[in-house]
Scaffold this motif. Structure first.
Motif, PDB file in Angstrom:
ATOM      1  N   ILE A  33       0.850  -1.190   0.000  1.00 49.37           N
ATOM      2  CA  ILE A  33       0.000   0.000   0.000  1.00 49.37           C
ATOM      3  C   ILE A  33       0.883   1.237   0.000  1.00 49.37           C
ATOM      4  CG2 ILE A  33      -1.820   1.210   1.254  1.00 49.37           C
ATOM      5  CD1 ILE A  33      -2.583  -1.443   2.460  1.00 49.37           C
ATOM      6  N   VAL A  78       3.083   9.267   6.991  1.00 50.49           N
ATOM      7  CA  VAL A  78       2.319   8.902   8.188  1.00 50.49           C
ATOM      8  C   VAL A  78       0.988   8.281   7.793  1.00 50.49           C
ATOM      9  CG1 VAL A  78       1.263   9.812  10.252  1.00 50.49           C
ATOM     10  CG2 VAL A  78       3.408  10.736   9.484  1.00 50.49           C
ATOM     11  N   ALA A 131       0.347   6.922   4.932  1.00 42.96           N
ATOM     12  CA  ALA A 131       0.623   5.660   4.241  1.00 42.96           C
ATOM     13  C   ALA A 131       0.796   4.536   5.249  1.00 42.96           C
ATOM     14  CB  ALA A 131       1.896   5.792   3.402  1.00 42.96           C
ATOM     15  N   LYS A 132       1.533   4.803   6.322  1.00 39.04           N
ATOM     16  CA  LYS A 132       1.773   3.748   7.303  1.00 39.04           C
ATOM     17  C   LYS A 132       0.496   3.394   8.040  1.00 39.04           C
ATOM     18  CE  LYS A 132       4.510   1.909  10.843  1.00 39.04           C
ATOM     19  NZ  LYS A 132       3.476   1.882  11.864  1.00 39.04           N
ATOM     20  N   GLN A 133      -0.289   4.424   8.390  1.00 43.95           N
ATOM     21  CA  GLN A 133      -1.542   4.157   9.100  1.00 43.95           C
ATOM     22  C   GLN A 133      -2.467   3.308   8.243  1.00 43.95           C
ATOM     23  OE1 GLN A 133      -2.593   8.408  10.109  1.00 43.95           O
ATOM     24  NE2 GLN A 133      -3.761   7.301  11.611  1.00 43.95           N
ATOM     25  N   ASP A 151      -1.212  -0.312   8.108  1.00 49.15           N
ATOM     26  CA  ASP A 151      -1.494  -1.025   9.352  1.00 49.15           C
ATOM     27  C   ASP A 151      -2.968  -1.352   9.463  1.00 49.15           C
ATOM     28  OD1 ASP A 151       0.815   0.823  11.486  1.00 49.15           O
ATOM     29  OD2 ASP A 151       1.077  -0.946  10.215  1.00 49.15           O
ATOM     30  N   SER A 153      -4.340  -5.173   9.315  1.00 53.17           N
ATOM     31  CA  SER A 153      -4.775  -5.778  10.569  1.00 53.17           C
ATOM     32  C   SER A 153      -6.283  -5.951  10.627  1.00 53.17           C
ATOM     33  CB  SER A 153      -4.315  -4.950  11.765  1.00 53.17           C
ATOM     34  OG  SER A 153      -4.985  -3.726  11.783  1.00 53.17           O
ATOM     35  N   SER A 154      -7.034  -5.357   9.683  1.00 54.73           N
ATOM     36  CA  SER A 154      -8.484  -5.454   9.762  1.00 54.73           C
ATOM     37  C   SER A 154      -8.977  -6.811   9.313  1.00 54.73           C
ATOM     38  CB  SER A 154      -9.136  -4.400   8.889  1.00 54.73           C
ATOM     39  OG  SER A 154      -8.901  -4.715   7.532  1.00 54.73           O
ATOM     40  N   LEU A 204     -10.433  -0.717  15.510  1.00 55.44           N
ATOM     41  CA  LEU A 204      -9.184  -1.038  14.834  1.00 55.44           C
ATOM     42  C   LEU A 204      -8.103  -0.041  15.187  1.00 55.44           C
ATOM     43  CD1 LEU A 204     -10.578  -1.974  11.382  1.00 55.44           C
ATOM     44  CD2 LEU A 204      -9.348  -3.438  12.896  1.00 55.44           C
ATOM     45  N   SER A 205      -8.520   1.203  15.431  1.00 54.97           N
ATOM     46  CA  SER A 205      -7.490   2.185  15.752  1.00 54.97           C
ATOM     47  C   SER A 205      -8.138   3.379  16.416  1.00 54.97           C
ATOM     48  CB  SER A 205      -6.799   2.613  14.455  1.00 54.97           C
ATOM     49  OG  SER A 205      -6.061   3.780  14.650  1.00 54.97           O
ATOM     50  N   THR A 234      -3.006   3.001  18.554  1.00 65.89           N
ATOM     51  CA  THR A 234      -3.318   1.590  18.764  1.00 65.89           C
ATOM     52  C   THR A 234      -2.978   0.780  17.515  1.00 65.89           C
ATOM     53  OG1 THR A 234      -5.569   1.651  17.947  1.00 65.89           O
ATOM     54  CG2 THR A 234      -5.254   2.215  20.235  1.00 65.89           C
ATOM     55  N   GLY A 258      -3.789  -3.223  15.816  1.00 67.41           N
ATOM     56  CA  GLY A 258      -4.517  -4.471  15.991  1.00 67.41           C
ATOM     57  C   GLY A 258      -5.972  -4.213  16.316  1.00 67.41           C
ATOM     58  N   VAL A 259      -6.722  -5.271  16.350  1.00 69.00           N
ATOM     59  CA  VAL A 259      -8.172  -5.169  16.544  1.00 69.00           C
ATOM     60  C   VAL A 259      -8.509  -5.448  17.997  1.00 69.00           C
ATOM     61  CG1 VAL A 259     -10.386  -6.006  15.739  1.00 69.00           C
ATOM     62  CG2 VAL A 259      -8.414  -6.146  14.251  1.00 69.00           C
TER      63      VAL A 259
END
Lengths: 300, 242
Positions: A95, A118, A120-122, A125, A129-130, A256-257, B200, B202-203
């Motif tokens: 991504i 920033v 891009a990294k978010q 992630d 992770s979703s 998720l965040s 944060t 992860g879920v």
């Protein structure tokens, strides 16, 4: 033309546009007292959102998402590659988020925007992770060939809430993605099948298929200013009131965040709960908009 | 419910903390912070004259440079720089020295989990050492949510990788005040309950997150006490000439 004001400060003698530039915080606070924002939105409402699928014809999946004026173009290109040794039956997603100079006056060719790596990294992630994409679905021949999806998101107009728009564009592009048909040729390599008529090669996957999406993440950025919570800020609001909270929830209401990078205003439990409640509402709105866009494409 | 952690700690137990200030002689302020095996060195140079191009000249500006232990600078380092910059901007009093830049340089010496919280703690101590005016200190902690069981604090790298999700939280330090109880609270909650920064990965469920906040606040009180003792102890026995 001055603003109606009884306290006799400069606001009565100065035009609205000049006041907005000279005293931006006071301009906004006058509006916040009436629970409204300069673009006539109530505090908790996000801007009008639209999604257009298939914006880039040459890509395997693409989407153009607009939240107010913030415009993001996402495109996915698929390539076959050898999977890594540790995960022989999983594909891969790369991504990248670009902010070309077209999007904002503060971005110049030699001076990349601070926000770009920033975001891009978010994004990376959050999407990985979703569990929205099961990487095992991207596998072709275990240990030898798997799909690599290159997702590129270009910001065409940066008017606040960049992460929200980028995530929406990425999700829409994945929902539009069609994995092309490939077959194994004589050298044992995977090639793209041009037409259905070639019967001497057995296709590895029979037809263009869509990717199964797991739980889809949606996000909302809010700004905290004194006791107010403003949903979906514009770039002007973000630059004046610097404390922002981005909440990403998926369709099963898992968090998720919750991203709050500093900021002068401290977030107490009540403010965090309000932001999460606003995000829940927004998730429902965005799910509806995405479903309408997908069903609109299928009718064609 | 007892959770078995590899190094025998309980869920709420932090690793041994160590902090020393004024370790670099050329820097205006410096600090080394270690939590268990994670060690971070922070140096502060400033205030220097002038601000960068896009920054507001009516306020002081903070610039952060993050140097990883190995490898090139990539997106992760840029993200940490931005989070650190915005966190430090919210604790420093920026109107005292307008049109100046304060540089904070973070050098990772060893990464064994909870790297960003250690860096924030180190940067805060270095700013104190440099004498930069601040509203309050920033106390940072890492809370994780394991796949089964209750929230644990201050994970090692191995624990972090095996967790379902983790959160880096930064709170203001706890206040010892001569003013009566309750006069410093905002909306009925004491100042140290406010979250300065939250990142944060992860879920996790929303309830897990609020539980992390609670555990984080409790731990931040312990960390604040450690900081207070450390600062008082070093200031009474440092004998700087001139």
């Amino acid at each position: 033309m001055g603003l109606p004001n009884a306290s006799g400060d400069l606001s009565t003698e100065v035009e609205v546009d000049a006041f907005r530039r000279l005293f931006p915080l006071r301009f906004f606070e006058k509006h916040l007292l009436e629970s409204i924002r300069p673009d006539a939105r109530p505090l908790g409402r996000a801007r009008d959102t639209t999604i257009a699928l298939g914006a880039v014809a040459s890509a395997n999946g693409s989407a153009l998402a607009k939240i107010g004026s913030t415009t993001m173009l996402a495109a996915i290109k698929m390539e076959v590659m050898a999977p890594s040794i540790e995960t022989p039956d999983e594909g891969c997603i790369a991504i990248d988020f670009h902010m070309p100079p077209i999007c904002s006056p503060i971005v110049r060719p030699g001076r990349p925007a601070e926000a770009a790596p920033v975001v891009a990294k978010q994004l990376s992630d959050t999407i990985l992770s979703s569990g929205m994409i099961n990487l095992k679905e991207l596998s072709l021949v275990s240990g030898k060939a798997a799909w690599m999806a290159y997702l590129d998101i270009y910001c065409l107009d940066a008017d606040g809430a960049l992460f929200d728009a980028a995530l929406l564009a990425a999700v829409a592009a994945f929902s539009h993605l069609e994995i092309p048909v490939v077959s194994l040729n004589d050298d044992g390599k995977i090639v793209l099948s041009e037409e259905q008529g070639l019967s001497d090669r057995e296709p590895v996957n029979k037809e263009k298929r869509k990717v199964n999406l797991g739980s889809i993440p949606f996000s909302l950025t809010c700004i905290l200013h004194k006791n107010y919570i403003l949903a979906d800020p514009t770039a002007e609001e973000e630059s004046i009131m610097e404390t922002s909270v981005t909440v990403v929830l998926d369709s099963s209401s898992q968090l998720l965040s919750l991203y709050k990078p500093g900021g002068a205003v401290l977030a107490y439990t009540s403010a965090i709960q309000d932001c999460i409640a606003l995000t829940r509402q927004r998730v429902k709105e965005l799910q509806k908009i995405l479903e309408e866009a997908i069903s609109g494409m299928e009718v064609d | 419910m007892e959770v078995d952690r590899e190094d025998g700690r309980s869920q709420n137990q932090l690793r041994p903390l160590a902090c020393s200030r004024n370790i670099l002689h050329r820097a205006h302020g410096s600090a080394s912070w270690s939590q268990g095996d994670t060690k971070v060195l922070a140096a502060v140079y400033g205030p220097k004259a002038g601000t960068k191009k896009n920054e507001n000249p009516e306020k002081a500006c903070i610039e952060v440079i993050w140097k990883p232990k190995t490898g090139q600078i990539g997106k992760l380092e840029k993200e940490y720089e931005m989070i650190l910059k915005r966190t430090l901007q919210s604790i420093c009093i920026l109107t005292v020295n307008p049109n100046t830049t304060t540089s904070v340089i973070i050098q990772v010496v060893n990464d064994d989990g909870a790297l960003l919280p250690s860096a924030i703690n180190a940067a805060c101590m270095a700013l104190v050492d440099a004498g930069i005016p601040m509203r309050h200190l920033a106390v940072s902690i890492c809370c994780c949510v394991p796949r089964s069981g209750l929230v644990i604090l201050d994970p090692t790298k191995l624990e972090e990788q095996n967790m379902k999700a983790f959160a880096y939280l930064v709170f203001p330090n706890s206040v010892h005040s001569v003013l009566p109880e309750g006069s410093l609270s905002v909306q009925g909650e004491p100042i140290e309950n406010g979250v300065i920064t939250s990142v944060t990965h992860g879920v996790m469920s929303v309830d897990d997150y609020f539980f992390c906040l609670e555990r984080g606040r409790a731990a931040s009180t312990k960390l604040s006490d450690f900081l207070r003792r450390n600062l008082q102890h070093q200031s009474t026995d440092s004998s700087k000439a001139g």
